[in-house]
Write an enzyme that holds these catalytic residues in place. Sequence first.
Site, PDB file in Angstrom:
ATOM      1  NE  ARG A   1      -2.866   0.747   3.537  1.00 46.51           N
ATOM      2  CZ  ARG A   1      -3.738   0.356   4.463  1.00 46.51           C
ATOM      3  NH1 ARG A   1      -4.912  -0.117   4.115  1.00 46.51           N
ATOM      4  NH2 ARG A   1      -3.415   0.402   5.738  1.00 46.51           N
TER       5      ARG A   1
ATOM      6  CB  SER B   1     -12.069  -2.238   1.856  1.00 44.45           C
ATOM      7  OG  SER B   1     -10.689  -2.340   1.796  1.00 44.45           O
TER       8      SER B   1
ATOM      9  CE  LYS C   1      -7.438   1.771   4.998  1.00 44.91           C
ATOM     10  NZ  LYS C   1      -8.398   1.618   3.902  1.00 44.91           N
TER      11      LYS C   1
END
Lengths: 221, 221
Positions: B48, B117, B146
Site C-alpha cells: 500500500r 474492503s 489510515k
Amino acid sequence: VRVDSNAHKSRLLLELYVIIDEGLLGGQSVNDLIEDAIRGGADAIQYRAKRLSKKQYHEKALSLLPITRYHNVPFFVNDHLDIALAISSDGVHLGQNDLPLPEARRLMPDRMMLGVSTHSLAEASKAVKDGPDYIAIGSVFPTTTKENPEAIIGTELIRSVKNAVGEIPLVAIGGINVGNVAEVIRSGADGVAVASAVVRSASPSTAAKELKRQILAARKS
Amino acid sequence: VRVDSNAHKSRLLLELYVIIDEGLLGGQSVNDLIEDAIRGGADAIQYRAKRLSKKQYHEKALSLLPITRYHNVPFFVNDHLDIALAISSDGVHLGQNDLPLPEARRLMPDRMMLGVSTHSLAEASKAVKDGPDYIAIGSVFPTTTKENPEAIIGTELIRSVKNAVGEIPLVAIGGINVGNVAEVIRSGADGVAVASAVVRSASPSTAAKELKRQILAARKS
C-alpha cells in the site's frame, strides 16, 4: 475532422482538443459542455477529474461516453488506464507520473489511443520512442487549471519539439486561448488542448468555434 | 498454508495478511519487511502506498513481486487495477471508492485474485454478490494507519458478517495486534490483515510469528 472517420487509430487531426476538467466547473453540466465543445468543432474530448474517486470517475465517464460516441469524437480518460479499459474509452491520456507508456500500450486494445503529457524537448523526444498517438507539450503559457502548475515553456520551443516528434501529432497545452492560439499554431503545433478557454467561457460553443476558426486560419497561413 | 499451493485461485487460507504501507515505514527496507513477514508466517502481502505516483508504485511493486513469488506467497496491489495488470500481480485489493468489482473482474485474468474492503454488514453482503476471493471487514478497532479513519465496528459484528459472506474468506482489519487477535478470530474472522502490528514492530518477523501462533491457536479452540 479525422483523416479517416471510421478508424480511430488512423492519424488523428487533433486541432482542437477540449479538456473538461471537473475542477473548473461552476455548476455547469458536463454533458452540455461536451455537446457545446463538439458543436464548436472539438476534435477530441478529455474528461479530467483529479479529485473524484475512481468509482465516481468511472460512473461519470461511463455516462459521458455515449455523447462523444454519438458525435464520433474520441473520448479520452485522464490518468487511469483501468477506467479507460473498463469503459472502453477511445483513448487514455497519461502524465509523466502515470503508468509507463509501454506498460500501458501492452494492456490496451489496438484500437485504443494513447496520449502523453510532456514538458520539455527531452521528455517529448523520449516519448516518441514509445509511439504514442499524440504528444502534448506544455505548459506553453501560465495556467490556473492545474493545482501544481508546470514550468512555462513559451512558444519558441514548439518548433523544435515538432521536429523531434515527427509525424506524431503535437498538441500544445497550457494557458491557450483565443488571444494566443494563432501564435501557438504558427509556432509548429498541430493542434491545441484547452480547458479554461472553453469550460470557463460564457459561451463554450462560441469559444470553441472561435478557437477552431483561428487554428484553421493559422494552419493555412 | 494454502489449500492448494499450486493454484492461487483455490480457496485461500488468509490467516495472516500483512499490509506493507509505505506511510508507516521509518527508513525500513520494504524488501526486508516482506521477507520478515513471510518468515513470520504471512499468507499474503499487500503493498500500500497511497502517496506514491502510479509511476513510482508500478516501479516499486514490480521490484517487490519476485520476493513474494520466490516464497510462493500472493502479492496484492492496492487500489490500482492497471498496475496489477501491468505487473501481473497475484491479486488486487479494491476499496468501496475504487473501480466496481464486476468491472474489475471483467478486466482481470482468471488467475488474478480480487479482494475488497467493506465496513458494514450491508457492504459485506453486497460484496458477496460480486464473488470476490476474500472480503475484508473493518475497522475492527481504532487504527492510526489510515489518513481518514473509518468507523469502528468492534468484534461483535464479525460473526454476522461471516454468516453473510459464507464460504468467502473473511479478513478482519483495523487496529489488530497480538493483544486482540485471538478475540478477533474467536469472533468468526477467518483471518486478519495487519499493517502497524508488523511494520511498526521492533521485530516484524517475531510480531508476525506471534500473530500467526495466536491465530492458529484461536482457530483450534
